[in-house]
Motif scaffolding. Structure first.
Motif, PDB file in Angstrom:
ATOM      1  N   LEU A 104       1.200  -1.565   0.205  1.00  6.58           N
ATOM      2  CA  LEU A 104      -0.372   0.197   0.258  1.00  6.58           C
ATOM      3  C   LEU A 104       1.247   1.270   0.177  1.00  6.58           C
ATOM      4  O   LEU A 104       0.237   1.982  -0.432  1.00  6.58           O
ATOM      5  CB  LEU A 104      -0.701  -0.426   1.062  1.00  6.58           C
ATOM      6  N   PRO A 105       2.286   1.125   0.225  1.00  4.77           N
ATOM      7  CA  PRO A 105       2.789   2.811   0.498  1.00  4.77           C
ATOM      8  C   PRO A 105       3.336   3.126  -0.723  1.00  4.77           C
ATOM      9  O   PRO A 105       3.983   4.085  -1.011  1.00  4.77           O
ATOM     10  CB  PRO A 105       4.128   1.869   1.425  1.00  4.77           C
ATOM     11  N   PHE A 106       2.980   1.654  -1.622  1.00  2.00           N
ATOM     12  CA  PHE A 106       3.980   2.038  -3.274  1.00  2.00           C
ATOM     13  C   PHE A 106       2.630   2.404  -3.832  1.00  2.00           C
ATOM     14  O   PHE A 106       3.091   2.273  -4.998  1.00  2.00           O
ATOM     15  CB  PHE A 106       4.855   0.406  -3.451  1.00  2.00           C
ATOM     16  N   GLN A 107       1.686   2.272  -3.738  1.00  2.00           N
ATOM     17  CA  GLN A 107       0.867   3.192  -4.604  1.00  2.00           C
ATOM     18  C   GLN A 107       1.144   4.198  -5.370  1.00  2.00           C
ATOM     19  O   GLN A 107       0.884   5.200  -5.074  1.00  2.00           O
ATOM     20  CB  GLN A 107      -0.103   2.901  -3.762  1.00  2.00           C
ATOM     21  N   ILE A 108       0.463   4.000  -6.361  1.00  2.00           N
ATOM     22  CA  ILE A 108       0.224   4.951  -7.465  1.00  2.00           C
ATOM     23  C   ILE A 108      -0.182   6.095  -7.402  1.00  2.00           C
ATOM     24  O   ILE A 108      -1.460   5.888  -7.396  1.00  2.00           O
ATOM     25  CB  ILE A 108       0.932   4.996  -8.764  1.00  2.00           C
ATOM     26  N   ASN A 109      -0.703   7.351  -6.104  1.00  7.74           N
ATOM     27  CA  ASN A 109      -1.762   7.826  -5.809  1.00  7.74           C
ATOM     28  C   ASN A 109      -1.622   9.890  -6.070  1.00  7.74           C
ATOM     29  O   ASN A 109      -0.038   9.745  -6.448  1.00  7.74           O
ATOM     30  CB  ASN A 109      -1.987   7.841  -4.786  1.00  7.74           C
ATOM     31  N   ALA A 110      -2.032  10.361  -6.084  1.00 10.54           N
ATOM     32  CA  ALA A 110      -1.845  11.312  -6.395  1.00 10.54           C
ATOM     33  C   ALA A 110      -0.517  12.222  -5.267  1.00 10.54           C
ATOM     34  O   ALA A 110       0.207  13.162  -5.429  1.00 10.54           O
ATOM     35  CB  ALA A 110      -3.396  12.710  -5.906  1.00 10.54           C
ATOM     36  N   ASP A 111      -0.607  11.670  -4.588  1.00  9.18           N
ATOM     37  CA  ASP A 111       1.075  12.070  -3.672  1.00  9.18           C
ATOM     38  C   ASP A 111       2.409  11.609  -3.671  1.00  9.18           C
ATOM     39  O   ASP A 111       3.223  12.147  -4.246  1.00  9.18           O
ATOM     40  CB  ASP A 111       0.400  11.406  -1.672  1.00  9.18           C
ATOM     41  N   LEU A 112       2.446  10.490  -4.510  1.00  8.97           N
ATOM     42  CA  LEU A 112       3.508   9.605  -5.204  1.00  8.97           C
ATOM     43  C   LEU A 112       3.549  10.402  -6.087  1.00  8.97           C
ATOM     44  O   LEU A 112       5.069  10.815  -6.185  1.00  8.97           O
ATOM     45  CB  LEU A 112       3.138   8.401  -5.036  1.00  8.97           C
ATOM     46  N   LEU A 113       2.947  10.501  -6.225  1.00 10.03           N
ATOM     47  CA  LEU A 113       2.914  11.724  -8.474  1.00 10.03           C
ATOM     48  C   LEU A 113       3.397  12.577  -7.816  1.00 10.03           C
ATOM     49  O   LEU A 113       4.423  12.964  -8.644  1.00 10.03           O
ATOM     50  CB  LEU A 113       1.449  11.719  -9.001  1.00 10.03           C
ATOM     51  N   ALA A 114       3.035  13.748  -6.891  1.00 11.47           N
ATOM     52  CA  ALA A 114       3.749  14.906  -6.529  1.00 11.47           C
ATOM     53  C   ALA A 114       5.058  14.725  -6.000  1.00 11.47           C
ATOM     54  O   ALA A 114       5.672  15.461  -6.554  1.00 11.47           O
ATOM     55  CB  ALA A 114       3.045  15.284  -5.830  1.00 11.47           C
ATOM     56  N   ALA A 115       5.396  13.306  -5.189  1.00  8.62           N
ATOM     57  CA  ALA A 115       7.312  13.686  -4.472  1.00  8.62           C
ATOM     58  C   ALA A 115       8.059  13.281  -5.634  1.00  8.62           C
ATOM     59  O   ALA A 115       8.673  13.531  -5.892  1.00  8.62           O
ATOM     60  CB  ALA A 115       6.856  11.797  -3.953  1.00  8.62           C
ATOM     61  N   THR A 116       7.747  12.942  -6.843  1.00 13.71           N
ATOM     62  CA  THR A 116       8.469  12.725  -8.182  1.00 13.71           C
ATOM     63  C   THR A 116       8.916  14.672  -8.235  1.00 13.71           C
ATOM     64  O   THR A 116      10.333  14.894  -9.363  1.00 13.71           O
ATOM     65  CB  THR A 116       8.207  13.056 -10.505  1.00 13.71           C
ATOM     66  N   SER A 117       8.491  15.723  -8.174  1.00  9.36           N
ATOM     67  CA  SER A 117       8.727  17.030  -7.845  1.00  9.36           C
ATOM     68  C   SER A 117       8.676  17.626  -9.640  1.00  9.36           C
ATOM     69  O   SER A 117       9.984  18.413 -10.122  1.00  9.36           O
ATOM     70  CB  SER A 117      10.026  17.523  -6.918  1.00  9.36           C
ATOM     71  N   LYS A 118       8.278  16.337 -10.504  1.00  9.62           N
ATOM     72  CA  LYS A 118       8.301  17.043 -12.075  1.00  9.62           C
ATOM     73  C   LYS A 118       6.780  16.942 -12.342  1.00  9.62           C
ATOM     74  O   LYS A 118       5.752  16.339 -12.054  1.00  9.62           O
ATOM     75  CB  LYS A 118       9.209  16.025 -12.564  1.00  9.62           C
ATOM     76  N   ALA A 119       6.470  18.185 -13.017  1.00 10.49           N
ATOM     77  CA  ALA A 119       5.048  18.283 -13.388  1.00 10.49           C
ATOM     78  C   ALA A 119       4.724  17.679 -14.801  1.00 10.49           C
ATOM     79  O   ALA A 119       3.430  17.386 -15.185  1.00 10.49           O
ATOM     80  CB  ALA A 119       4.834  19.638 -14.081  1.00 10.49           C
ATOM     81  N   THR A 120       5.888  17.306 -15.440  1.00  6.37           N
ATOM     82  CA  THR A 120       5.781  16.524 -16.424  1.00  6.37           C
ATOM     83  C   THR A 120       5.963  14.980 -16.239  1.00  6.37           C
ATOM     84  O   THR A 120       5.925  13.884 -17.406  1.00  6.37           O
ATOM     85  CB  THR A 120       7.069  17.049 -16.743  1.00  6.37           C
ATOM     86  N   THR A 121       5.959  14.636 -15.302  1.00  9.12           N
ATOM     87  CA  THR A 121       5.870  12.932 -14.882  1.00  9.12           C
ATOM     88  C   THR A 121       5.025  12.443 -15.683  1.00  9.12           C
ATOM     89  O   THR A 121       3.775  11.920 -15.591  1.00  9.12           O
ATOM     90  CB  THR A 121       5.987  12.523 -13.587  1.00  9.12           C
ATOM     91  N   ILE A 122       4.963  11.280 -16.215  1.00  8.46           N
ATOM     92  CA  ILE A 122       4.029  10.638 -16.987  1.00  8.46           C
ATOM     93  C   ILE A 122       4.127   9.041 -16.281  1.00  8.46           C
ATOM     94  O   ILE A 122       4.638   8.606 -15.632  1.00  8.46           O
ATOM     95  CB  ILE A 122       4.076  10.060 -18.407  1.00  8.46           C
ATOM     96  N   VAL A 123       2.423   8.876 -16.048  1.00 10.40           N
ATOM     97  CA  VAL A 123       1.888   7.462 -15.671  1.00 10.40           C
ATOM     98  C   VAL A 123       1.678   6.144 -16.637  1.00 10.40           C
ATOM     99  O   VAL A 123       0.715   6.172 -17.886  1.00 10.40           O
ATOM    100  CB  VAL A 123       0.613   8.001 -14.546  1.00 10.40           C
ATOM    101  N   MET A 124       1.982   5.159 -15.891  1.00  7.78           N
ATOM    102  CA  MET A 124       2.632   4.002 -17.227  1.00  7.78           C
ATOM    103  C   MET A 124       1.830   2.355 -16.385  1.00  7.78           C
ATOM    104  O   MET A 124       2.283   2.168 -14.878  1.00  7.78           O
ATOM    105  CB  MET A 124       4.055   3.301 -17.847  1.00  7.78           C
ATOM    106  N   HIS A 125       1.178   1.811 -17.385  1.00  5.96           N
ATOM    107  CA  HIS A 125       0.864   0.050 -16.420  1.00  5.96           C
ATOM    108  C   HIS A 125       0.759  -0.970 -17.596  1.00  5.96           C
ATOM    109  O   HIS A 125       0.363   0.011 -18.923  1.00  5.96           O
ATOM    110  CB  HIS A 125      -0.500   0.861 -15.558  1.00  5.96           C
ATOM    111  N   CYS A 126       0.961  -1.785 -17.231  1.00  6.01           N
ATOM    112  CA  CYS A 126       0.904  -2.514 -18.391  1.00  6.01           C
ATOM    113  C   CYS A 126      -0.482  -3.550 -18.715  1.00  6.01           C
ATOM    114  O   CYS A 126      -1.057  -4.108 -19.112  1.00  6.01           O
ATOM    115  CB  CYS A 126       2.238  -3.882 -18.055  1.00  6.01           C
ATOM    116  N   LEU A 127      -0.913  -3.338 -17.953  1.00  9.98           N
ATOM    117  CA  LEU A 127      -2.769  -3.580 -17.741  1.00  9.98           C
ATOM    118  C   LEU A 127      -2.136  -5.349 -17.739  1.00  9.98           C
ATOM    119  O   LEU A 127      -1.565  -5.893 -17.891  1.00  9.98           O
ATOM    120  CB  LEU A 127      -3.371  -2.781 -18.907  1.00  9.98           C
ATOM    121  N   PRO A 128      -3.567  -5.255 -16.910  1.00 17.69           N
ATOM    122  CA  PRO A 128      -4.557  -4.723 -16.819  1.00 17.69           C
ATOM    123  C   PRO A 128      -4.640  -4.196 -14.777  1.00 17.69           C
ATOM    124  O   PRO A 128      -3.595  -4.890 -14.587  1.00 17.69           O
ATOM    125  CB  PRO A 128      -5.796  -6.439 -16.331  1.00 17.69           C
TER     126      PRO A 128
END
Length: 340
Positions: free
Chosen positions: A250-274
């Motif tokens: 759960l601490p490694f869930q990609i959520n708004a907080d973890l995305l903000a922690a990159t400190s980059k506005a241009t970070t993209i999010v990827m997932h191989c799905l499903p």
């Protein structure tokens, strides 16, 4: 001139050199453009392809089928209940039979040894559509997506968070290092990559001038990342205590907080799905109600956000797989100077 790929199998990333992987990514981009312009590219006219599936599939099966059709080949789906494979006939015997009739074989299943045996005994190119250890065609699609988005690969930083021992973590770590991407894996100590995988990645990173970071601190893992990547927390066929695994990850869930922690506005999010990002699936609803969670490895707001490229990535499975099949089976003219 000699085609580096002709007759070769693609069983794991290190079957090819970094220059050859780069060529396949760029060739996938070229084939994608040809299709968009409705320009025929029947490099495999008259060939027959066996699609051998032990595990279920949406993207891999669809991508191999459409790619084969686009290339002029005929794909034949062989599911685990369709043939004798593994139940009444050994891998070796199956390989010899399929190799005598088909020009190439795709395999998606459990053991890496199975795909290696198919390649050894069939006498035709074999392509790994996923095993427990590696997922090489997914990686090509991922890096095609990254290259489309940023214009280059070398020097980018990619952070994978979640189960760091699964096939996606292995493939991203090694192939990313091969291509000069700074790789970070964020996972609890018990779920970090095997030492031999990390050593392999470090060896390639040293040659490419990139870095490898393995950490149990999710914030450290994602710092300055250009791309955040995750996968399901429980792999297909894995028998685990869901409750314990969820607590671990759960601490490694990609959520708004973890995305903000990159400190980059241009970070993209990827997932191989499903992805278990909501309750719109039987499994998502069942686990969500049981553990009182709206989502698991990635929250729905991030999954649906403008920074998410998951569906571009999924679509790119097709041209990536097409590039692999055409290069290894299509008698292409590829000048040696490309790999110099």
């Amino acid at each position: 001139m000699n085609n580096h790929f002709q007759g070769q199998s693609f069983l794991k990333e290190i079957d090819f050199t970094p220059a050859e992987l780069t060529y396949l990514i760029d060739f996938a981009s070229h084939l994608k453009a040809l299709k968009a312009q409705h320009i025929p590219h029947p490099y495999l006219q008259g060939k027959n392809i066996a699609l051998l599936f032990e595990k279920t599939s949406t993207r891999t099966r669809s991508a191999f089928t459409v790619a084969a059709n686009d290339l002029g080949a005929h794909p034949e789906f062989l599911g685990k209940n369709d043939i004798q494979f593994g139940t009444k006939e050994s891998v070796v015997d199956t390989a010899k039979v399929l190799g005598s009739m088909y020009d190439g074989i795709e395999f998606r299943g459990f053991k890496q040894a199975t795909v290696e045996d198919l390649a050894q005994y069939s006498g035709v190119p074999v392509w790994n559509g996923l095993t427990d250890d590696w997922h090489p065609t997914q990686i090509l699609a991922d890096f095609l997506t990254l290259k489309e988005h940023f214009g280059h690969l070398k020097g980018l930083t990619l952070a994978y968070v979640g189960d760091g021992r699964n096939n996606m973590a292995n493939s991203l770590l090694v192939a990313g290092a091969m291509l000069g991407i700074n790789m970070a894996i964020g996972a609890p100590a018990a779920l970090q990559p095997d030492a031999h995988v990390t050593a392999l990645a470090q060896q390639y990173a040293q040659a490419a001038g990139s870095t490898v970071v393995i950490t149990a601190d999710p914030q450290q893992a994602v710092a300055q990342a250009d791309a955040l990547y995750t996968d399901v927390w429980v792999s297909m066929g894995e028998q685990v205590d869901y409750g314990a695994r969820i607590k671990q990850l759960l601490p490694f869930q990609i959520n708004a907080d973890l995305l903000a922690a990159t400190s980059k506005a241009t970070t993209i999010v990827m997932h191989c799905l499903p992805a278990l990002h909501d309750h719109q699936t039987d499994l998502g609803a069942k686990l969500g109600e049981q553990y009182q969670l709206a989502a698991f490895e990635i929250t729905d707001d991030v999954f649906q956000s403008k920074q998410s490229v998951v569906f571009e990535e999924a679509a790119n499975r097709m041209p990536a797989i097409k590039a692999v099949m055409a290069a290894t089976l299509g008698d292409l003219f590829i000048p040696d100077s490309i790999f110099a």
